[in-house]
Scaffold this motif. Structure first.
Motif, mmCIF file in Angstrom:
data_model
loop_
_atom_site.group_PDB
_atom_site.id
_atom_site.type_symbol
_atom_site.label_atom_id
_atom_site.label_comp_id
_atom_site.label_asym_id
_atom_site.label_seq_id
_atom_site.Cartn_x
_atom_site.Cartn_y
_atom_site.Cartn_z
ATOM 1 N N GLY A 292 -8.345 -4.886 5.881
ATOM 2 C CA GLY A 292 -9.712 -4.463 6.117
ATOM 3 C C GLY A 292 -9.719 -3.461 7.253
ATOM 4 N N THR A 293 -10.701 -2.579 7.272
ATOM 5 C CA THR A 293 -10.806 -1.599 8.352
ATOM 6 C C THR A 293 -12.262 -1.189 8.501
ATOM 7 O OG1 THR A 293 -9.807 0.445 9.236
ATOM 8 C CG2 THR A 293 -10.482 0.467 6.924
ATOM 9 N N GLN A 294 -12.511 -0.182 9.321
ATOM 10 C CA GLN A 294 -13.850 0.371 9.506
ATOM 11 C C GLN A 294 -13.806 1.871 9.324
ATOM 12 O OE1 GLN A 294 -14.655 -1.333 13.479
ATOM 13 N NE2 GLN A 294 -16.430 -2.324 12.550
ATOM 14 N N ALA A 295 -14.925 2.414 8.875
ATOM 15 C CA ALA A 295 -15.066 3.855 8.695
ATOM 16 C C ALA A 295 -16.516 4.219 8.969
ATOM 17 C CB ALA A 295 -14.659 4.259 7.284
ATOM 18 N N PRO A 296 -16.792 5.484 9.269
ATOM 19 C CA PRO A 296 -18.181 5.890 9.502
ATOM 20 C C PRO A 296 -19.069 5.508 8.331
ATOM 21 C CG PRO A 296 -16.681 7.641 10.118
ATOM 22 C CD PRO A 296 -15.844 6.603 9.438
ATOM 23 N N ALA B 83 -4.653 4.691 11.096
ATOM 24 C CA ALA B 83 -3.582 4.635 10.098
ATOM 25 C C ALA B 83 -3.993 5.305 8.799
ATOM 26 C CB ALA B 83 -3.167 3.193 9.843
ATOM 27 N N LEU B 84 -5.313 5.441 8.594
ATOM 28 C CA LEU B 84 -5.846 6.103 7.409
ATOM 29 C C LEU B 84 -6.255 7.543 7.703
ATOM 30 C CD1 LEU B 84 -8.050 3.165 6.160
ATOM 31 C CD2 LEU B 84 -6.038 4.042 4.992
ATOM 32 N N GLY B 85 -5.949 7.995 8.907
ATOM 33 C CA GLY B 85 -6.287 9.358 9.282
ATOM 34 C C GLY B 85 -7.718 9.561 9.703
ATOM 35 N N PRO C 286 -8.426 -1.469 -1.363
ATOM 36 C CA PRO C 286 -7.716 -1.692 -2.633
ATOM 37 C C PRO C 286 -6.321 -1.079 -2.561
ATOM 38 C CG PRO C 286 -9.940 -0.836 -2.994
ATOM 39 C CD PRO C 286 -9.633 -0.662 -1.535
ATOM 40 N N ILE C 287 -5.519 -1.319 -3.567
ATOM 41 C CA ILE C 287 -4.144 -0.841 -3.537
ATOM 42 C C ILE C 287 -4.046 0.680 -3.600
ATOM 43 C CG2 ILE C 287 -3.719 -0.911 -6.033
ATOM 44 C CD1 ILE C 287 -0.968 -2.154 -5.332
ATOM 45 N N ASP C 288 -5.055 1.335 -4.161
ATOM 46 C CA ASP C 288 -5.020 2.793 -4.288
ATOM 47 C C ASP C 288 -5.847 3.475 -3.195
ATOM 48 O OD1 ASP C 288 -7.361 1.763 -5.385
ATOM 49 O OD2 ASP C 288 -7.526 3.319 -6.927
ATOM 50 N N ILE C 289 -5.952 2.822 -2.043
ATOM 51 C CA ILE C 289 -6.685 3.416 -0.930
ATOM 52 C C ILE C 289 -6.094 4.779 -0.571
ATOM 53 C CG2 ILE C 289 -5.246 2.326 0.843
ATOM 54 C CD1 ILE C 289 -9.053 2.894 1.055
ATOM 55 N N GLY C 290 -6.980 5.706 -0.246
ATOM 56 C CA GLY C 290 -6.529 7.024 0.166
ATOM 57 C C GLY C 290 -6.694 7.197 1.668
ATOM 58 N N LEU C 291 -6.529 8.416 2.112
ATOM 59 C CA LEU C 291 -6.682 8.723 3.521
ATOM 60 C C LEU C 291 -8.054 9.339 3.772
ATOM 61 C CD1 LEU C 291 -3.113 10.175 4.234
ATOM 62 C CD2 LEU C 291 -3.944 7.820 4.555
ATOM 63 N N TRP C 292 -8.334 9.595 5.020
ATOM 64 C CA TRP C 292 -9.598 10.186 5.423
ATOM 65 C C TRP C 292 -9.791 11.551 4.770
ATOM 66 C CZ3 TRP C 292 -14.096 9.276 7.830
ATOM 67 C CH2 TRP C 292 -14.835 10.373 8.282
ATOM 68 N N TYR D 44 0.858 -1.184 0.000
ATOM 69 C CA TYR D 44 0.000 0.000 0.000
ATOM 70 C C TYR D 44 0.897 1.238 0.000
ATOM 71 C CZ TYR D 44 -4.006 -2.979 1.232
ATOM 72 O OH TYR D 44 -4.998 -3.931 1.240
ATOM 73 N N GLU D 45 1.074 1.825 -1.169
ATOM 74 C CA GLU D 45 2.021 2.932 -1.292
ATOM 75 C C GLU D 45 1.600 4.169 -0.506
ATOM 76 O OE1 GLU D 45 4.894 2.650 -2.590
ATOM 77 O OE2 GLU D 45 4.692 0.740 -3.641
ATOM 78 N N THR D 46 0.310 4.322 -0.224
ATOM 79 C CA THR D 46 -0.136 5.488 0.533
ATOM 80 C C THR D 46 0.014 5.293 2.041
ATOM 81 O OG1 THR D 46 -2.416 4.661 0.537
ATOM 82 C CG2 THR D 46 -1.797 6.170 -1.233
ATOM 83 N N LEU D 47 0.367 4.071 2.456
ATOM 84 C CA LEU D 47 0.534 3.776 3.875
ATOM 85 C C LEU D 47 2.008 3.584 4.203
ATOM 86 C CD1 LEU D 47 -2.317 1.148 4.387
ATOM 87 C CD2 LEU D 47 -2.436 3.630 4.717
ATOM 88 N N GLU D 48 2.326 3.707 5.481
ATOM 89 C CA GLU D 48 3.685 3.442 5.918
ATOM 90 C C GLU D 48 4.046 1.987 5.626
ATOM 91 O OE1 GLU D 48 4.317 4.548 9.976
ATOM 92 O OE2 GLU D 48 3.131 6.383 9.796
ATOM 93 N N GLU D 49 5.326 1.745 5.383
ATOM 94 C CA GLU D 49 5.776 0.407 4.991
ATOM 95 C C GLU D 49 5.455 -0.648 6.052
ATOM 96 O OE1 GLU D 49 9.819 -1.801 3.301
ATOM 97 O OE2 GLU D 49 9.729 0.391 3.489
ATOM 98 N N GLN D 50 5.335 -0.251 7.293
ATOM 99 C CA GLN D 50 5.008 -1.212 8.349
ATOM 100 C C GLN D 50 3.642 -1.863 8.136
ATOM 101 O OE1 GLN D 50 3.919 0.420 12.264
ATOM 102 N NE2 GLN D 50 4.031 2.480 11.363
ATOM 103 N N TYR D 51 2.813 -1.241 7.312
ATOM 104 C CA TYR D 51 1.477 -1.787 7.050
ATOM 105 C C TYR D 51 1.413 -2.624 5.767
ATOM 106 C CZ TYR D 51 0.139 1.619 10.599
ATOM 107 O OH TYR D 51 0.039 2.349 11.757
#
Length: 210
Positions: free
Chosen positions: A112-116, A201-203, A133-139, A33-40
């Motif tokens: 997987g995660t949760q959002a409002p 992690a997604l803001g 998906p691989i192109d996931i963005g932030l909040w 996931y290029e938009t996330l830190e490498e630890q994820y």
């Protein structure tokens, strides 16, 4: 874990597959996931979809035709990247292609995660479950969710399209890590790669989750 799953499929899929008119599959695996830190980032999904493909084309009864399997995965030669757009396009193409009596296997490997919830009245806890998906963005405060997330409502609508056409569907979500259930967890947190991503992690602001 995937090996155990495929062994179960070999037993339980035997009768449905034997009677199906055509067998189809979409195998989705997101590792980096290029938009996330490498630890994820993850190591398993790209391997999982290849193992699933090998099983479906060689050991399933009857075997799936390669042309009826679509692989969306990074790190897999010849595969399409698992972007939100490519997943949606694969959904749409499959929904048009299948016929009454067909069998569909769907495999989601990644975070997987949760959002409002976008439709709050439909979720008892007020949260949507989201595949990344691989192109996931932030909040985004503007839209009130994370960019390019594949929400459970959309997946459900796709499944409804298949089942209303008389299609049998099996879905596997490998989006959390249970490997430590039978062995000790690593001592250092940077050695752990969970497939459930904390919303922060997604803001995602903590206050919108409560």
């Amino acid at each position: 874990k995937l090996g155990i799953l495929l062994s179960v499929l070999a037993i339980q899929f035997c009768a449905p597959l034997a009677d199906a008119r055509e067998n189809h599959a979409i195998l989705i695996g997101v590792s980096r996931y290029e938009t996330l830190e490498e630890q994820y980032w993850l190591n398993g999904p790209k391997n999982d979809v290849q193992l699933a493909y090998h099983y479906l084309t060689t050991a399933a009864n009857p075997a799936f035709k390669p042309e009826n399997i679509r692989i969306l995965a990074d790190g897999v030669d010849g595969a399409e990247l698992p972007t939100l757009s490519s997943i949606r396009n694969s959904f749409a193409a499959l929904a048009e292609k299948v016929e009454d009596g067909d069998f569909v296997y769907l495999h989601f490997a990644g975070h997987g995660t949760q959002a409002p919830a976008l439709k709050d009245q439909e979720e008892l806890d007020g949260l949507d479950e989201v595949f990344l998906p691989i192109d996931i963005g932030l909040w985004s405060d503007t839209v009130g969710t994370v960019e390019n997330g594949l929400v459970d409502d959309e997946i459900g609508a796709f499944l409804d399209k298949l089942t209303t056409k008389g299609v049998d569907v099996w879905v596997v979500f490998d989006t959390c890590h249970s490997g430590t259930a039978t062995r000790a967890a690593p001592v250092f947190e940077d050695q752990i790669r969970l497939r459930k991503l904390a919303p922060k992690a997604l803001g995602v602001p903590p206050e919108v989750l409560s």
